[in-house]
Enzyme design. Structure first.
Site, PDB file in Angstrom:
ATOM      1  N   CYS A   2       0.844  -1.181   0.000  1.00 21.78           N
ATOM      2  CA  CYS A   2       0.000   0.000   0.000  1.00 21.78           C
ATOM      3  C   CYS A   2       0.886   1.240   0.000  1.00 21.78           C
ATOM      4  O   CYS A   2       2.102   1.149   0.208  1.00 21.78           O
ATOM      5  CB  CYS A   2      -0.908   0.026   1.228  1.00 21.78           C
ATOM      6  N   GLY A  28      -0.825   0.829  -4.934  1.00 25.30           N
ATOM      7  CA  GLY A  28      -2.165   0.343  -4.633  1.00 25.30           C
ATOM      8  C   GLY A  28      -3.194   0.912  -5.580  1.00 25.30           C
ATOM      9  O   GLY A  28      -3.331   2.133  -5.679  1.00 25.30           O
ATOM     10  N   ASN A 101       0.682   0.398   5.816  1.00 23.49           N
ATOM     11  CA  ASN A 101       1.257  -0.423   4.749  1.00 23.49           C
ATOM     12  C   ASN A 101       1.995  -1.587   5.391  1.00 23.49           C
ATOM     13  O   ASN A 101       2.915  -1.372   6.184  1.00 23.49           O
ATOM     14  CB  ASN A 101       2.237   0.408   3.901  1.00 23.49           C
ATOM     15  N   TYR A 257      10.793  -4.600  -7.536  1.00 22.76           N
ATOM     16  CA  TYR A 257       9.524  -4.410  -8.250  1.00 22.76           C
ATOM     17  C   TYR A 257       8.643  -3.290  -7.707  1.00 22.76           C
ATOM     18  O   TYR A 257       8.103  -2.492  -8.470  1.00 22.76           O
ATOM     19  CB  TYR A 257       8.737  -5.726  -8.222  1.00 22.76           C
ATOM     20  N   THR A 303       9.071  -2.072 -15.080  1.00 22.18           N
ATOM     21  CA  THR A 303       9.993  -2.154 -13.954  1.00 22.18           C
ATOM     22  C   THR A 303      11.359  -2.694 -14.343  1.00 22.18           C
ATOM     23  O   THR A 303      12.365  -2.351 -13.727  1.00 22.18           O
ATOM     24  CB  THR A 303       9.397  -3.050 -12.848  1.00 22.18           C
ATOM     25  N   ASP A 365      12.705  -9.431 -17.405  1.00 26.70           N
ATOM     26  CA  ASP A 365      11.638  -9.002 -16.493  1.00 26.70           C
ATOM     27  C   ASP A 365      12.229  -8.826 -15.105  1.00 26.70           C
ATOM     28  O   ASP A 365      13.315  -9.333 -14.803  1.00 26.70           O
ATOM     29  CB  ASP A 365      10.501 -10.021 -16.461  1.00 26.70           C
ATOM     30  N   ASP A 366      11.497  -8.088 -14.239  1.00 23.88           N
ATOM     31  CA  ASP A 366      12.002  -7.867 -12.886  1.00 23.88           C
ATOM     32  C   ASP A 366      11.977  -9.138 -12.060  1.00 23.88           C
ATOM     33  O   ASP A 366      12.844  -9.379 -11.223  1.00 23.88           O
ATOM     34  CB  ASP A 366      11.199  -6.760 -12.190  1.00 23.88           C
TER      35      ASP A 366
END
Length: 501
Positions: A2, A28, A101, A257, A303, A365-366
């Site tokens: 979050c 989020g 969070n 990420y 990312t 990719d991450d």
């Protein structure tokens, strides 16, 4: 995961809170909320949806006051009802609102204590509401008509003594001020900063430094593990270490990420950490496949772009943008249900055939979580004419669920769980696959100018830093997080929201 923000200003903070939440929207996309305080009264707006959809002009006009907090949410246990949108509120003592969070790992024990000993009622399944009630109870125990910073810090100390897990928190005490605090392991990020105006100094607390940058605040620093910052309504800043034995073990997946590349977390530039991830990947490729025939390196937006660029530079291979991204589709690894994720990937990305036709392509990719996204992307690359498709992950194999505030799937839904690298390569359809080694990832993130000795790497190595996570706990969260459970929960949630609206 979050995003949280709190501001004590010299004029209305509604627009600043809104702007900060839009900057934190990547943390989020399920729900958003803002609460402000003016003349001892609270003004709240929260609902499911993106920030731009939750807040309209009529809502913003009612959010008056020079002090307030905000929140953007991803659900961490499969629930997405608007009743669980934050901030949460309790009226006693003083009127406290809270945004959180993270995730508490001892929430069932706390919920029982709150009901049986604290004599408080919790109205949702959210651990954030539990945390709020713990904080409110401990502050009430001070027995003061007007709380001081000493009372606030004593309450945070008691929260640390009772709560276990990862948590970064902002809470507003109506008429008195805003407090921010971080768990004793510093798992989830939280920073604070200031800006000077004609009326005086304003302060801001947030999940990531980028939100301070965009609003013109100067970063003071990250909160240390176990530390709290309290900013009174009239703008006085107080900080205090409130944990007995704090130890910094931040979540390394923030750098892989979650965080924006233009953020600085615990003194480490996310952008530079990702550059170093690309360097480490290139070194591994050169070790294991010195005679590689890669023609082009293509990132999977967004990312992985930073790591892919540095990987291409170190390999001496062309870097190209081979996919165009639809920026109006949310992050896919948290979407419930394979069907939804598969449909989303095709809507999210489209291949540029020119960059694939007849080439040996290295896709970067991450990370690889379920494998749903990368499997479809590899298929798209082949359909666009790629001769061979290789795949790189800037992170090690994700083999275990996260329990500290990231809604990763249950273990059996993780593609790398109990599988070898070759098994995963076969399942996703790659000609070969390279994962980042965990020591290299740790060096990439913690090996810059700011040295971090230890990280929470549980999703990769299964070692949970709070020491209270066992097989029974993991089985319990698996029941809450598996796809079938989420789909049922969302169906019920939709009916409830339809009825309420």
């Amino acid at each position: 995961m979050c995003g949280i923000v709190g501001i004590v200003g010299k004029s209305n903070v509604n627009q600043a809170l809104y702007d900060a939440l839009t900057v934190l929207q990547h943390r989020g996309q399920d729900a958003a909320g803002i609460v402000t305080s003016h003349d001892g009264r609270l003004f709240l707006r929260k609902d499911n949806g993106l920030v731009r959809d939750v807040f309209h002009q009529r809502h913003m006009q009612r959010l008056v006051g020079h002090m307030g907090i905000g929140h953007v949410r991803y659900p961490t246990a499969g629930s997405s009802t608007s009743a669980e949108a934050q901030p949460f509120y309790v009226n006693s003592p003083y009127g406290i609102t809270l945004a959180h969070n993270g995730n508490l790992t001892n929430v069932e024990q706390l919920a029982k204590e709150i009901y049986e000993s604290d004599l408080r009622h919790v109205n949702t399944n959210s651990d954030s509401e539990v945390l709020l009630n713990v904080f409110a109870h401990e502050l009430a125990q001070r027995g003061k008509l007007q709380p001081t910073e000493e009372d606030v810090f004593a309450a945070v100390t008691d929260v640390h003594n009772r709560c276990v897990g990862g948590y970064a928190v902002v809470a507003m005490i109506t008429g008195y001020g805003i407090v921010g605090f971080r768990d004793p392991h510093g798992i989830r990020p939280i920073v604070f900063g200031q800006r000077h105006t004609d009326e005086g100094v304003e302060y801001m607390i947030a999940s990531e430094s980028v939100s301070l940058d965009v609003l013109g605040f100067t970063l003071i620093r990250d909160l240390a593990p176990g530390e709290a910052v309290y900013i009174t309504e009239d703008g006085k800043l107080h900080t205090r270490q409130c944990a007995i034995a704090p130890k910094l073990t931040p979540c390394i997946f923030e750098h892989v990420y979650l965080a924006r590349p233009d953020s600085i977390i615990d003194g480490v530039s996310v952008y530079k950490a990702r550059l170093r991830m690309g360097e480490k990947l290139a070194e591994k490729i050169l070790r294991e496949r010195p005679e590689h025939d890669i023609d082009v390196v293509i990132p999977i937006p967004d990312t992985s772009r930073t790591a892919a660029l540095e990987l291409a530079n170190h390999l001496g291979v062309k870097f190209r943008e081979g996919f165009v991204k639809n920026r109006y589709i949310g992050r896919t690894f948290i979407m419930p249900g394979q069907a939804a994720r598969k449909k989303s990937v095709r809507q999210k990305l489209n291949a540029i055939e020119l960059e694939f036709r007849g080439k040996n392509v290295m896709l970067v990719d991450d990370s690889i979580v379920r494998g749903t996204t990368c499997k479809q992307i590899i298929q798209m690359a082949r359909e666009a004419g790629a001769k061979n498709v290789y795949f790189c992950s800037a992170a090690p194999a994700v083999r275990y669920p996260n329990v500290y505030g990231i809604d990763m799937p249950s273990a059996h839904e993780l593609i790398a769980h109990n599988r070898s690298t070759q098994d995963v390569a076969d399942l996703i359809g790659a000609d070969w696959l390279i994962y980042q080694d965990l020591p290299d990832l740790i060096e990439a993130v913690g090996g810059g100018k700011i040295k971090i000795a230890e990280f929470d790497c549980a999703v990769f190595d299964g070692k949970y830093v709070t020491g209270d996570v066992d097989e029974a706990y993991l089985n319990k969260i698996e029941q809450a997080r598996n796809d079938s459970s989420k789909i049922k929960t969302q169906a019920v949630s939709a009916i409830i929201d339809l009825y309420n609206n």
